[in-house]
Design an enzyme around this catalytic site. Structure first.
Site, short mmCIF file in Angstrom:
data_model
loop_
_atom_site.label_atom_id
_atom_site.label_comp_id
_atom_site.label_asym_id
_atom_site.label_seq_id
_atom_site.Cartn_x
_atom_site.Cartn_y
_atom_site.Cartn_z
N LYS A 198 0.83 -1.21 0.00
CA LYS A 198 0.00 0.00 0.00
C LYS A 198 0.86 1.26 0.00
CE LYS A 198 -1.76 -1.67 3.68
NZ LYS A 198 -2.50 -1.95 4.93
N THR A 233 -8.15 9.18 9.22
CA THR A 233 -7.90 7.94 8.48
C THR A 233 -7.65 6.76 9.40
OG1 THR A 233 -5.56 8.56 8.34
CG2 THR A 233 -6.97 9.18 6.48
N GLY A 235 -7.86 3.40 10.94
CA GLY A 235 -8.45 2.12 10.57
C GLY A 235 -8.40 1.78 9.09
N THR A 236 -7.67 2.56 8.29
CA THR A 236 -7.65 2.30 6.85
C THR A 236 -7.03 0.93 6.52
OG1 THR A 236 -5.60 3.58 6.72
CG2 THR A 236 -7.62 4.70 6.11
N GLY A 237 -5.93 0.60 7.19
CA GLY A 237 -5.28 -0.67 6.91
C GLY A 237 -6.15 -1.86 7.28
N CYS A 238 -6.81 -1.76 8.43
CA CYS A 238 -7.70 -2.83 8.88
C CYS A 238 -8.85 -3.01 7.89
CB CYS A 238 -8.26 -2.52 10.26
SG CYS A 238 -7.00 -2.37 11.55
#
Length: 310
Positions: A198, A233, A235-238
């Site tokens: 990412k 932002t 929690g974007t990865g989760c």
């Protein structure tokens, strides 16, 4: 009809519920975020939004909010394994994702259970730190992930700092897209079938994710969307990893799942909610309004009853 479907059908009849095929099942193996923006809370919200039945095995408790993480307590490896045996031994899972795995022993417990129950659609999100910089995992846990978990992964989803930690390089060495392509290919050597590196932490006006595959033809793929002007932002990865897992559970290919997950999260960021005094969280239901995608859905995924395989 399988034994599981017969049991569910019988239960539905006894409750007066309309019969039909059971929904896809997705399992999150991750830490709890008391603020609700990341961790198992974000994962379960994402599963529900994508029409997938969500289950969880909690690996750690955190006291956290929009300002950061105040306290962390790891769950015992035995308890993690007991949760996985309970869920996988009865309900099963069409796909799973891992998030915060704070110790090597927890990594090993998760990997052992996933192998034992034959969960092949696995998304590994190597959660290293929270948005405030608090360390959630690393060191021996990352070493155990390399050895035990990545060879089981259908999709590995590191961000730039996490990729650097796995490759023992500095963040500046992955600043360009070409450098990230090389890094993603190097991560494939650790065993996952796909790597989605990412680009949210990399410089540039757009967020460019790099997808590479052990099935080399047609890759790398660059998944690019404009950056959104918001600090909220959390929690974007989760949510990205959870969306990929949900879509894999629904029968999508890894490429379709990664494309749709990026669109889903982009929509959720565009409607982020500035709750608290610090970094706010995504609004996981944004895609229902057609934000950033097709009307009433994103990436071809429909709200109900659940995504159909292509």
């Amino acid at each position: 009809m399988s034994e599981r479907e017969r049991r569910l059908s019988g239960s539905a009849r006894s409750l007066g519920v309309a019969e039909g095929p059971p929904p896809p099942r997705a399992l999150t193996i991750a830490g709890s975020d008391s603020g609700g923006g990341a961790g198992i809370q974000a994962d379960l919200k994402t599963f529900q939004e994508l029409g997938v039945f969500g289950m969880s095995a909690v690996t750690a408790l955190t006291a956290q909010n929009s300002l950061g993480v105040q306290r962390i307590e790891a769950v015992s490896p035995d308890m993690v394994e007991a949760q996985l045996d309970s869920v996988l031994g009865d309900i099963g899972a069409d796909a799973a994702k891992t998030g915060m795995l704070p110790t090597a022993a927890i990594v090993e417990a998760a990997a052992s259970a996933l192998r034992r129950y034959g969960v092949s659609r696995l998304v590994v999100d190597p959660v290293r730190s929270a948005k405030d910089g608090s360390e959630l995992s690393g060191g021996e846990a990352f070493k155990a992930m390399k050895e035990k978990l990545l060879p089981l992964a259908e999709v590995f989803t590191p961000n730039v700092p996490e990729a650097c930690a796995f490759l023992n390089v500095g963040d500046r060495e992955l600043a360009s897209v070409d450098e990230r392509i090389d890094a993603a290919r190097a991560l494939l050597a650790l065993g996952p079938r796909h790597v989605l590196l990412k680009g949210g932490h990399a410089p540039g006006a757009a967020s460019v994710d790099v997808l590479v595959s052990s099935a080399a033809p047609g890759y790398p793929l660059l998944l690019e969307l404009p950056r959104l002007p918001t600090p909220h932002t959390h929690g974007t990865g989760c949510a990205t990893a959870a969306a990929i897992a949900a879509l894999l559970a629904a029968g999508r290919s890894a490429e379709e799942a990664c494309r749709a997950a990026k669109a889903f999260v982009h929509a959720a960021i565009s409607r982020a909610v500035p709750l608290g005094s610090g970094i706010g969280s995504l609004w996981h239901a944004a895609w229902r309004d057609g934000v950033g995608g097709a009307p009433g859905g994103v990436g071809g995924v429909r709200p109900a009853p659940f995504p159909e395989p292509t």
